[in-house]
Design an enzyme around this catalytic site. Sequence first.
Site, short mmCIF file in Angstrom:
data_model
loop_
_atom_site.label_atom_id
_atom_site.label_comp_id
_atom_site.label_asym_id
_atom_site.label_seq_id
_atom_site.Cartn_x
_atom_site.Cartn_y
_atom_site.Cartn_z
N ASN A 153 0.69 -1.27 0.02
CA ASN A 153 -0.16 0.17 -0.05
C ASN A 153 0.69 1.25 -0.04
O ASN A 153 0.24 2.23 -0.30
CB ASN A 153 -1.10 0.04 0.95
CG ASN A 153 -0.27 -0.27 2.31
OD1 ASN A 153 0.74 -0.94 2.54
ND2 ASN A 153 -0.83 0.38 3.53
N THR A 239 -26.02 -9.62 9.51
CA THR A 239 -26.97 -9.51 8.27
C THR A 239 -25.99 -8.96 7.17
O THR A 239 -25.30 -7.95 7.56
CB THR A 239 -27.92 -8.39 8.77
OG1 THR A 239 -28.89 -9.15 9.48
CG2 THR A 239 -28.87 -8.28 7.53
N CYS A 325 5.30 12.49 11.28
CA CYS A 325 4.80 13.65 11.92
C CYS A 325 3.16 13.38 11.56
O CYS A 325 2.29 13.85 11.89
CB CYS A 325 5.21 14.82 11.31
SG CYS A 325 5.42 16.05 12.61
#
Lengths: 395, 121
Positions: A153, A239, A325
């Site tokens: 990624n 569900t 950062c």
Amino acid sequence: MIPKDIYLDNGASTKVDEKVLKEMLPYFTKHYGNASSAHSFGYEAHQALDKARKVIAKSINADFEEIVFTSGGTESNNAIIKGIAFANKDKGNHIITSKVEHKCIVKACEWLETQGFKITYLDVDEEGFVNPEDLEKAITDKTILFSVIHANNEVGTIQDLEALGKVCKKHKVYFHSDACQSYTKVEIDVNKQNLDLLTINSHKINGPKGVGAMYVKQGTKITPLLHGGEHEFKKRAGTENIPGIIGFASALKHGPTKKEIEKMSELRDKLIEGIIKIEATKLNGPKGEKRLCNNVNISFAGIEGEAIGGYLDQKFICSSTGSACSEALLEPSHVLMAIGLSHEAANGSLRLTLSKYTTEEDINKTLETIPKVVKKLRKISPFGKVMDYVFRKNN
Amino acid sequence: MYSEKTIKHFKEPKNAGEMQNPDGVGEEGNFKCGDAMKIFIKVENNIITKITFLTYGCIAAIASTDMLCEIAKGKTLEEAENISAKEIADELGKLPQLKFHCSIMGQKALKRAIEDYRNKK
């Protein structure tokens, strides 16, 4: 006039294709039944679910019963890592993965370590590749699973699943790959690649968020993460998110064509070549076919990634960074550290990820903007003048 | 994530840049967490007349140090030493918690610059 946004953070999430949204909408207000219900609304939902499952199964050369819908990549990865670990405890307590995995794999493995499992994190080379020989050496008679990210990624490295799968097959170790970034962009064939388990999701392929799937090869011993009703072949209770699943399958149907993938690769290379012309920059990850078609990751000497992204944002260009950062722990990306970057280079990294919607004009505009931003930040950097910059840890 | 004022100071920092012949220079930070800060001051009659900074830092570091410079300008050395993180945050609007670390680098560098000035005197 407000300039058009240039969205180059498709590795984070993508725009839902308008055609996908259109196909989803009736499942919110018209066909809203529960797929488990025994009435017409339920049958309708169930039929739609079956159809979507068939489409997803076919895309990776799997069988219908081998596709389990989930809430996305993080859930699939957690369900697989933990589910395999707990179901195969009697065989062994050893899992192998790599040092360049997505955080949800890393965190799931770290949690398993607190539960008595042993994890080996394989090193990668400087382009991010896992060596199949290293995998073979790491396997013991206690090893139950090897999990590796298909296309990274952050730096876009595409692992050779076929070679790694062969090793797993030879030693009878379950083989899992997290294919969230690569799905629809790189060919996946669970048989050819000897995969027992696979993670895919929808929102990286211009589908809706909150839906994904896992492929679980028939006969694989796995304990469910979620207990409840008998949904999803008893592998995932809850569900089914029908509109999401319809959207997922629709996104696959409208997914990038071969031509669109080629275009992304061309624009990616144009972007890379344009940016590395700037003094004291370095491409992170491999070049060419072994790199994901939409991923660019570059380190800039002497300046910090979040600040680069901040200035690009002011110019309506969306990007991301592996800088410390941007992280709560103030540690730079573990992936960039694993491929051998120095802290400075990791903190000065910028990731740009394209989509099928990215245009040449977007790339040209970005290539005009980045040098200006870099110049501005280097001017106010105490290291702006130091161009004999150390990119790697060891020199 | 950031206030409008923070973005404004990040976008156009008025006090960023190197200073020629400063009276005091202070450095702070480390590469590990991705920041480094350098502050330059000019001092006349115990008052800071000019102050600039260079930073290898993120949005919060750039904006808060620029704000620190704004506040420190015209202050006595003693007053400047005592500028608090809260004062800067009050001026900028709230900073994200994890960015606190980045926002106090400027003050540490300023203290060192004042120390440097006093040592040279």
